[in-house]
Design a protein around this motif. Sequence first.
Motif, mmCIF file in Angstrom:
data_model
loop_
_atom_site.group_PDB
_atom_site.id
_atom_site.type_symbol
_atom_site.label_atom_id
_atom_site.label_comp_id
_atom_site.label_asym_id
_atom_site.label_seq_id
_atom_site.Cartn_x
_atom_site.Cartn_y
_atom_site.Cartn_z
ATOM 1 N N ARG A 1 0.846 -1.199 0.000
ATOM 2 C CA ARG A 1 0.000 0.000 0.000
ATOM 3 C C ARG A 1 0.885 1.254 0.000
ATOM 4 O O ARG A 1 0.621 2.225 -0.719
ATOM 5 N N THR A 2 1.955 1.232 0.793
ATOM 6 C CA THR A 2 2.898 2.353 0.819
ATOM 7 C C THR A 2 3.568 2.516 -0.541
ATOM 8 O O THR A 2 3.696 3.636 -1.056
ATOM 9 N N PHE A 3 3.992 1.406 -1.133
ATOM 10 C CA PHE A 3 4.614 1.428 -2.462
ATOM 11 C C PHE A 3 3.668 2.036 -3.490
ATOM 12 O O PHE A 3 4.067 2.885 -4.295
ATOM 13 N N CYS A 4 2.417 1.623 -3.457
ATOM 14 C CA CYS A 4 1.427 2.164 -4.407
ATOM 15 C C CYS A 4 1.285 3.673 -4.249
ATOM 16 O O CYS A 4 1.204 4.404 -5.243
ATOM 17 N N GLY A 5 1.274 4.147 -3.008
ATOM 18 C CA GLY A 5 1.181 5.586 -2.751
ATOM 19 C C GLY A 5 2.380 6.333 -3.302
ATOM 20 O O GLY A 5 2.244 7.405 -3.910
ATOM 21 N N GLU A 6 3.570 5.761 -3.108
ATOM 22 C CA GLU A 6 4.777 6.406 -3.618
ATOM 23 C C GLU A 6 4.809 6.417 -5.142
ATOM 24 O O GLU A 6 5.293 7.374 -5.751
ATOM 25 N N MET A 7 4.289 5.375 -5.754
ATOM 26 C CA MET A 7 4.229 5.343 -7.218
ATOM 27 C C MET A 7 3.215 6.366 -7.742
ATOM 28 O O MET A 7 3.441 6.969 -8.798
ATOM 29 N N MET A 8 2.137 6.589 -7.026
ATOM 30 C CA MET A 8 1.174 7.608 -7.442
ATOM 31 C C MET A 8 1.785 8.996 -7.323
ATOM 32 O O MET A 8 1.539 9.862 -8.166
ATOM 33 N N ILE A 9 2.595 9.205 -6.297
ATOM 34 C CA ILE A 9 3.305 10.479 -6.173
ATOM 35 C C ILE A 9 4.241 10.646 -7.371
ATOM 36 O O ILE A 9 4.314 11.729 -7.966
ATOM 37 N N ALA A 10 4.930 9.586 -7.742
ATOM 38 C CA ALA A 10 5.828 9.651 -8.912
ATOM 39 C C ALA A 10 5.047 9.982 -10.177
ATOM 40 O O ALA A 10 5.531 10.729 -11.035
#
Length: 114
Positions: free
Chosen positions: A55-64
């Motif tokens: 879930r954290t990874f997905c959030g960071e990818m959305m920020i990217a």
Amino acid sequence: MVVAVLSMTTVFAENENTENVAVVNTYDMSVNMRKLGGVLGLTTDQMETVSNIHRTFCGEMMIASQAHNDDRKTLVKEAVAKDLKYMAYVLTPAQMHTYELLLNTTLENRGLKD
């Protein structure tokens, strides 16, 4: 003349929105956690932790996905490195190997891998 300018502006906005949706979809790393858990053979405890890390990874990818083009590669690299680091704490070496294959294949298929 005003109608022509408004029409061109509308077309430009529609194209920009379509491009933004395509970028967001490319960076959306959401997965079916039940299927991932089955493929990796996760225990119940691992499943919860892996889900939180992902879930954290997905959030960071959305920020990217929302970042300026010049910053995207760096943000993706950082997100992937952090994801792999945290997953390595939770997964067995065999599970980690499978996870890395899945992640690398996904990133490559989406054009996000160097």
